[in-house]
Write an enzyme that holds these catalytic residues in place. Structure first.
Site, PDB file in Angstrom:
ATOM      1  N   LYS A 195       0.864  -1.194   0.000  1.00 37.56           N
ATOM      2  CA  LYS A 195       0.000   0.000   0.000  1.00 37.56           C
ATOM      3  C   LYS A 195       0.896   1.238   0.000  1.00 37.56           C
ATOM      4  O   LYS A 195       1.872   1.290   0.759  1.00 37.56           O
ATOM      5  CB  LYS A 195      -0.894  -0.030   1.238  1.00 37.56           C
ATOM      6  CG  LYS A 195      -1.904   1.105   1.323  1.00 37.56           C
ATOM      7  CD  LYS A 195      -2.816   0.958   2.556  1.00 37.56           C
ATOM      8  CE  LYS A 195      -3.891   2.041   2.593  1.00 37.56           C
ATOM      9  NZ  LYS A 195      -4.817   1.910   3.740  1.00 37.56           N
ATOM     10  N   SER A 197      -9.935   2.325   2.661  1.00 37.63           N
ATOM     11  CA  SER A 197      -8.993   2.951   1.771  1.00 37.63           C
ATOM     12  C   SER A 197      -8.046   1.985   1.067  1.00 37.63           C
ATOM     13  O   SER A 197      -7.462   2.349   0.051  1.00 37.63           O
ATOM     14  CB  SER A 197      -8.149   3.958   2.559  1.00 37.63           C
ATOM     15  OG  SER A 197      -7.340   3.294   3.508  1.00 37.63           O
ATOM     16  N   SER A 205     -10.365   0.247   6.981  1.00 40.23           N
ATOM     17  CA  SER A 205      -9.738   0.224   5.659  1.00 40.23           C
ATOM     18  C   SER A 205      -9.060  -1.072   5.252  1.00 40.23           C
ATOM     19  O   SER A 205      -8.659  -1.205   4.095  1.00 40.23           O
ATOM     20  CB  SER A 205      -8.706   1.337   5.560  1.00 40.23           C
ATOM     21  OG  SER A 205      -9.335   2.536   5.247  1.00 40.23           O
TER      22      SER A 205
HETATM   23  N1  GLN Z   1     -13.403   4.919   5.793  1.00 38.13           N
HETATM   24  C1  GLN Z   1     -12.816   5.409   7.001  1.00 38.13           C
HETATM   25  C2  GLN Z   1     -12.396   6.849   6.821  1.00 38.13           C
HETATM   26  O1  GLN Z   1     -12.600   7.363   5.785  1.00 38.13           O
HETATM   27  C3  GLN Z   1     -11.676   4.539   7.417  1.00 38.13           C
HETATM   28  C4  GLN Z   1     -10.456   4.775   6.659  1.00 38.13           C
HETATM   29  C5  GLN Z   1      -9.313   3.938   7.164  1.00 38.13           C
HETATM   30  O2  GLN Z   1      -9.505   2.981   7.889  1.00 38.13           O
HETATM   31  N2  GLN Z   1      -8.123   4.365   6.816  1.00 38.13           N
HETATM   32  O3  GLN Z   1     -11.857   7.454   7.697  1.00 38.13           O
END
Ligand code: GLN
Length: 495
Positions: free
Chosen positions: A83, A163, A187
């Site tokens: 990532k 994400s 995410s």
């Molecule tokens: N969807 C969540 C956010 O937008 C979690 C994102 C994540 O876990 N990095 O904050």
């Protein structure tokens, strides 16, 4: 011995590939080459934003040499995707934001260094929501990833979730044997659920945050996305471990997580939290949850209904705490030290123009919210209150552990949705995280396992939540669910 056809090499699990390498059925160079070709053919998915084939082949050749010398490590020769939130020495790292520009770190994140220590091979850097803020990969400055899965008879482009959408899509499409990911509010788990892959967010502190671009430091955790529960266990064992460079890193031994996969779960008490039965949840998700409960009963578990009464406050609390920490963490992007620098008549204007140009809309929204909830006069009303809710949520779990050993819930309230469907409605997007943010707030391990398909043929995931540091039990339950669900379907290849 002649090398097997390259598609059969990319369809291997990580465990299968490691066994094949050990048995000298193929070399890491052959395995890596097959994945490089798969990545090139899969560019329409936009999962990789930087391919590093030369580096991969060099690492693979070095791995083959180690194997020949009898010094191969636990992941030796296995090609992985990273990532693009993990700093990789000498390899561009962007967090998928323009503000980092062509930032080339001079250091390696601890998690990726651990993987290379064990012999893994890096195929390249994977797409994500900008600074890991998002649930659909659509906030990436590199454009969204497209989910390899499509609904039956449909060519509508779906989100792989976010994400870690690049990580999940790459694993689902057999572009790598496994991938690193991070989870601040879901995410790792929601993209795993949307792509029929396995993902675990370990206990806060298991994996070092050093060298991972920070979003919300008290919530961020690294973890793997993999094809199977066993693969996830192998990867997490390598990624975990104490790191003096991260003051929140836990100084405790790392178990061999794979040894828990396949263990009997007879006699375990599994809690089903009634507050996770949210309004408007599709019947198919209800059904999947009921299936999961039935499978665990058959495996000898006792099912108990538990209550986590503060669940309804988790999303609002998360969307205060996470932006607050983000606004502070992202203050460092001032155009002076790395990445983009926009022109301006004076220093203040350079800061303003750089940040205005460099950050995407969602990141700006988070910085504004975060700065607001931390400002004098609002701090007590919002931030402090959210911290109190966070404590109550952790206490809910503590109480639940008096009645059960782990919890079973759906991972996400829906299957993968269409790209563009929620992108103009931040609240609708945030609602996706309703089942996942609670464990980030409480620091608990939680994992998504693919457990079935919806009526459109799209994957759905079940989430297992464990006690702090009890990833072992989570892996045992996940292994049992994987076996009962018999989830073997792959996305039909259209790219
Ligand atoms: N969807 C969540 C956010 O937008 C979690 C994102 C994540 O876990 N990095 O904050």
């Amino acid at each position: 011995m002649s090398a097997p056809h390259s598609t059969s090499l990319t369809s291997l699990t990580l465990k299968g590939a490691l066994d094949g390498l050990a048995a000298r059925d193929f070399t890491s160079v052959e395995l890596t080459q097959a994945h490089i070709e798969a990545i090139e053919a899969a560019r329409p998915l936009n999962a990789f934003i930087l391919e590093t084939p030369d580096k991969a082949l060099d690492m693979a050749a070095a791995s083959d040499a180690r194997r020949a010398a009898g010094t191969a490590g636990a992941l030796d020769g296995a090609p992985l995707g990273i990532k693009d939130l993990f700093c990789t020495e000498g390899v561009r790292t962007t967090a998928c934001s323009n503000i980092l520009g062509n930032f080339i770190p001079q250091y390696e994140s601890t998690v990726t260094a651990n993987l290379w220590r064990d012999g893994a091979v890096m195929l390249g850097k994977l797409n994500l929501d900008q600074f890991a803020m998002g649930s659909s990969n659509e906030t990436s400055a590199f454009g969204p990833v497209t989910n390899p899965w499509r609904g039956a008879g449909s060519d509508k482009a779906l989100t792989p979730g976010g994400s870690s959408g690049g990580s999940a899509a790459a694993v689902a499409a057999d572009l790598c044997l496994g991938a690193t990911a991070t989870d601040t509010g879901g995410s790792i788990r929601q993209p795993a659920a949307f792509t029929g892959t396995v993902g675990i967010k370990p206990t806060y502190g298991r994996c070092s945050r050093w060298g991972v671009v920070a979003f919300a430091s008290s919530l961020d955790q690294a973890g793997p996305i993999a094809k199977t529960v066993e693969d996830a266990a192998i990867l997490l064992t390598a990624m975990s471990g104490h790191d003096p460079k991260d003051s929140t890193s836990l100084d405790i031994p790392v178990p061999d997580f794979a040894s828990f996969v396949g263990k009997s779960i007879k006699g375990l008490r599994i809690g089903v939290p009634k507050e996770y039965r949210v309004d408007g949840m599709p019947a198919e998700i209800e059904k999947l949850w009921a299936d999961g409960i039935a499978w665990l009963k058959e495996a000898g578990c006792e099912i108990v209904e538990v209550s986590l009464p503060h669940t309804k406050y988790a999303l609002p609390a998360y969307y205060i705490v996470a932006p607050a920490e983000a606004s502070s963490n992202l203050a460092r992007y001032d155009g002076m030290r790395y990445g983009l620098r926009a022109d301006g008549a004076n220093l203040t204007e350079v800061y303003e123009n750089t940040r205005a140009e460099g950050f995407g809309d969602e990141v700006k929204r988070r910085i504004l919210i975060g700065t607001y909830v931390l400002s004098a006069g609002y701090y007590d009303a919002y931030y402090l209150k959210a911290l109190k809710v966070r404590r109550r949520i952790a206490e809910d779990f503590d109480k639940a552990w008096e009645q059960c050993d782990a919890l079973l819930t759906p991972t996400a309230p829906s299957a993968a949705f269409g790209l563009g469907e929620n992108s103009n409605d931040p609240i609708a997007m945030y609602l996706n995280d309703v089942f996942t943010v609670t464990t980030n707030l409480a620091g608990l391990p939680s994992m998504s396992v693919p457990a079935g398909l919806d009526s459109q043929g799209l994957p759905l995931g079940l989430q297992i939540i464990g006690r702090a540091l009890d990833e072992g039990t989570v892996f045992s339950i996940a292994g049992a669910l994987e076996k009962s669900a018999g989830f073997k379907t792959k996305a039909a290849k259209w790219w």
